[in-house]
Design an enzyme around this catalytic site. Structure first.
Site, mmCIF file in Angstrom:
data_model
loop_
_atom_site.group_PDB
_atom_site.id
_atom_site.type_symbol
_atom_site.label_atom_id
_atom_site.label_comp_id
_atom_site.label_asym_id
_atom_site.label_seq_id
_atom_site.Cartn_x
_atom_site.Cartn_y
_atom_site.Cartn_z
ATOM 1 N N ARG A 65 1.986 -17.748 -5.011
ATOM 2 C CA ARG A 65 2.098 -16.451 -5.005
ATOM 3 C C ARG A 65 1.640 -16.465 -6.660
ATOM 4 N NH1 ARG A 65 7.534 -15.436 -5.862
ATOM 5 N NH2 ARG A 65 6.922 -15.813 -8.719
ATOM 6 N N TYR A 122 -6.941 10.502 -5.297
ATOM 7 C CA TYR A 122 -6.496 10.073 -3.347
ATOM 8 C C TYR A 122 -4.901 10.289 -3.344
ATOM 9 C CZ TYR A 122 -6.133 6.154 -0.099
ATOM 10 O OH TYR A 122 -5.677 6.239 0.923
ATOM 11 N N ASP A 131 -10.472 4.991 -10.677
ATOM 12 C CA ASP A 131 -10.390 4.794 -9.182
ATOM 13 C C ASP A 131 -11.584 4.525 -9.211
ATOM 14 O OD1 ASP A 131 -10.398 4.041 -6.663
ATOM 15 O OD2 ASP A 131 -8.185 4.990 -6.220
ATOM 16 N N LYS A 160 -12.555 -0.720 1.305
ATOM 17 C CA LYS A 160 -13.860 -0.269 1.471
ATOM 18 C C LYS A 160 -14.636 -0.770 1.789
ATOM 19 C CE LYS A 160 -10.573 3.174 2.124
ATOM 20 N NZ LYS A 160 -9.831 4.297 0.861
HETATM 21 C C1 PLP Z 1 -8.246 3.964 0.332
HETATM 22 C C2 PLP Z 1 -8.636 4.451 -0.873
HETATM 23 C C3 PLP Z 1 -7.336 3.916 -1.950
HETATM 24 C C4 PLP Z 1 -6.460 3.151 -1.357
HETATM 25 O O1 PLP Z 1 -6.630 2.013 -0.174
HETATM 26 P P1 PLP Z 1 -5.848 1.150 0.692
HETATM 27 O O2 PLP Z 1 -5.989 -0.368 1.045
HETATM 28 O O3 PLP Z 1 -6.047 1.864 2.237
HETATM 29 O O4 PLP Z 1 -4.147 1.055 0.297
HETATM 30 C C5 PLP Z 1 -6.917 4.259 -3.183
HETATM 31 N N1 PLP Z 1 -8.051 5.151 -3.414
HETATM 32 C C6 PLP Z 1 -9.149 5.283 -2.501
HETATM 33 C C7 PLP Z 1 -10.224 6.249 -3.699
HETATM 34 C C8 PLP Z 1 -9.386 5.693 -1.513
HETATM 35 O O5 PLP Z 1 -10.240 5.982 -1.157
#
Ligand code: PLP
Length: 390
Positions: free
Chosen positions: A58, A111, A183, A208
């Protein structure tokens, strides 16, 4: 072949080399996948005093360390941690910076699920959130309170793609000892140097563009020196841990991220310009377009643009939009983005600080790595369906 000194290399080279050391693993190019919970110790001293690099699955394994090192190197931060999703990376960054009784500022273009965390979970721990106009820039200072501890920005914003003046926000935040959380999923550190622009906690949904193939979830948080300890502790104390196979997929995706992102960039710009000229379209929300209100700041601060942007259609019936979207052959309808394939969703951004200026339906496109001419033909056929169904 000797080990490259990654720090001095350009970003594309670092994407390929960072976090890899083939000759420490029998020459294999990619790091082996360690499936480990228990890790053994040879001596009581090692067991009790944690003198080994690895003590428990972990905490750290060579698999996790490899991706962590690669992302930290790319971000230019002090410390990086991995999370099982991008959303958890967002919530972890916030939890690393605020305590009970604190006040948090969050961009209105955030988001959606991050907003829900602030409204439904943080409130239970005595942390209050104020949403602010994504175009505020340094004027966000007017919202600072004595207990404001963090400001969460996202540039461009989710669904509506406003570019924020992060250097201006960071300057007034730091003057008041407020942490700046970004973010940075859309640009990744390749196209926006978060830490270099004053961000303290840089978050990425690696789901992404890092993973890039729509087959795994992953989040990363990278801290500047000022917040490294708090990030490390909070991650550890929450018991956050990621599966080795998902780490491997993210690692594998990362090695081609720069090539994919530039292909997404070129294709998305061509499609965005084409859409801008369509009579059915009211506006295209893409900061690399000269017509975009965020273009000047984007040009000043960013090194590129990615494959995701928004479209506002001129007012038309819902059923016409459905006919257009449901008939696409190359644009799938699905959440997430950043994979090699093209996607589209209808979008309904929630705004509480400033009302959204939109008369027609909103869409969000992700432009994939298919031939762009084929994508344009698919979009053109879509508009024919939309016009027929009115
Ligand atoms: C998709 C996304 C997230 C969250 O990511 P996950 O892996 O789906 O939890 C956070 N911020 C932005 C800008 C996103 O497009």
């Amino acid at each position: 072949m000797s080990k490259p000194s990654s720090g001095s290399r350009r970003p594309d080279t670092r994407i390929v080399t960072a976090g890899r050391d083939p000759f420490s693993q029998n020459g294999a190019v990619n790091p082996p996948v360690y499936h480990a919970s228990t890790i053994l110790h040879r001596t009581v001293d090692a067991l009790e005093n944690e003198t080994q690099a690895y003590t428990y699955g972990r905490n750290l394994t060579p698999t996790i360390e490899s991706l962590q090192t690669a992302i930290r190197d790319l971000e230019g931060g002090e410390h990086t941690v991995l999370c099982p999703s991008g959303l958890q990376a967002c919530t972890l960054a916030i939890l690393s910076a605020v305590s009970a009784g604190d006040h948090l500022l969050v961009t209105d273009s955030i988001y959606g699920p991050t907003r829900r965390f602030c409204n439904r979970t943080l409130t239970r721990f005595g942390v209050t959130t104020t949403y602010f106009d994504p175009n505020a820039g340094a004027a966000v200072e007017k919202l600072f309170r004595p207990n404001t501890k963090a400001i969460f920005v996202e540039s461009p914003g989710s669904l509506t793609f406003e570019i924020q003046d992060i250097p201006a926000i960071a300057e007034c935040a730091h003057a008041n000892d407020i942490a700046v959380i970004l973010d940075n999923t859309w640009a990744t550190p390749l196209f926006f140097d978060a830490i270099g622009h004053g961000v303290d906690l840089s978050v990425m949904a690696a789901t992404k563009y890092v993973v890039g193939h729509s087959d795994a979830l992953m989040g990363t948080v990278t801290a500047s020196a000022r917040y490294a300890r708090q990030l490390k502790d909070t991650h550890h104390n929450l018991g956050i841990s990621v599966g080795p196979d998902d780490v491997y997929l993210a690692q594998r995706g990362l090695r081609t991220m720069h090539v994919r992102m530039r292909a997404h960039e070129t294709a998305a710009l061509r499609v965005a310009r084409w859409l801008e000229a369509r009579p059915e379209v009211a506006r295209v929300m893409h900061p690399a377009l000269e017509s975009d209100p965020g273009h000047a700041i984007w040009k000043r601060d960013f090194r590129g643009s990615s494959g995701l942007f928004g479209v506002e259609l001129k007012p038309c019936p819902e059923k016409a939009v459905a006919a257009m979207l449901e008939g696409y052959e190359l644009f799938g309808m699905g959440w997430s983005w950043g994979g090699y394939e093209s996607l589209v969703i209808t979008s309904h951004p929630l705004r509480t600080a400033v009302p959204l200026k939109a008369q027609g339906p909103l869409l969000r496109y992700h432009i994939g790595l298919e031939d762009t001419d084929d994508l344009l033909a698919d979009l053109e056929a879509g508009f024919a369906r939309l016009n027929e169904a009115r």
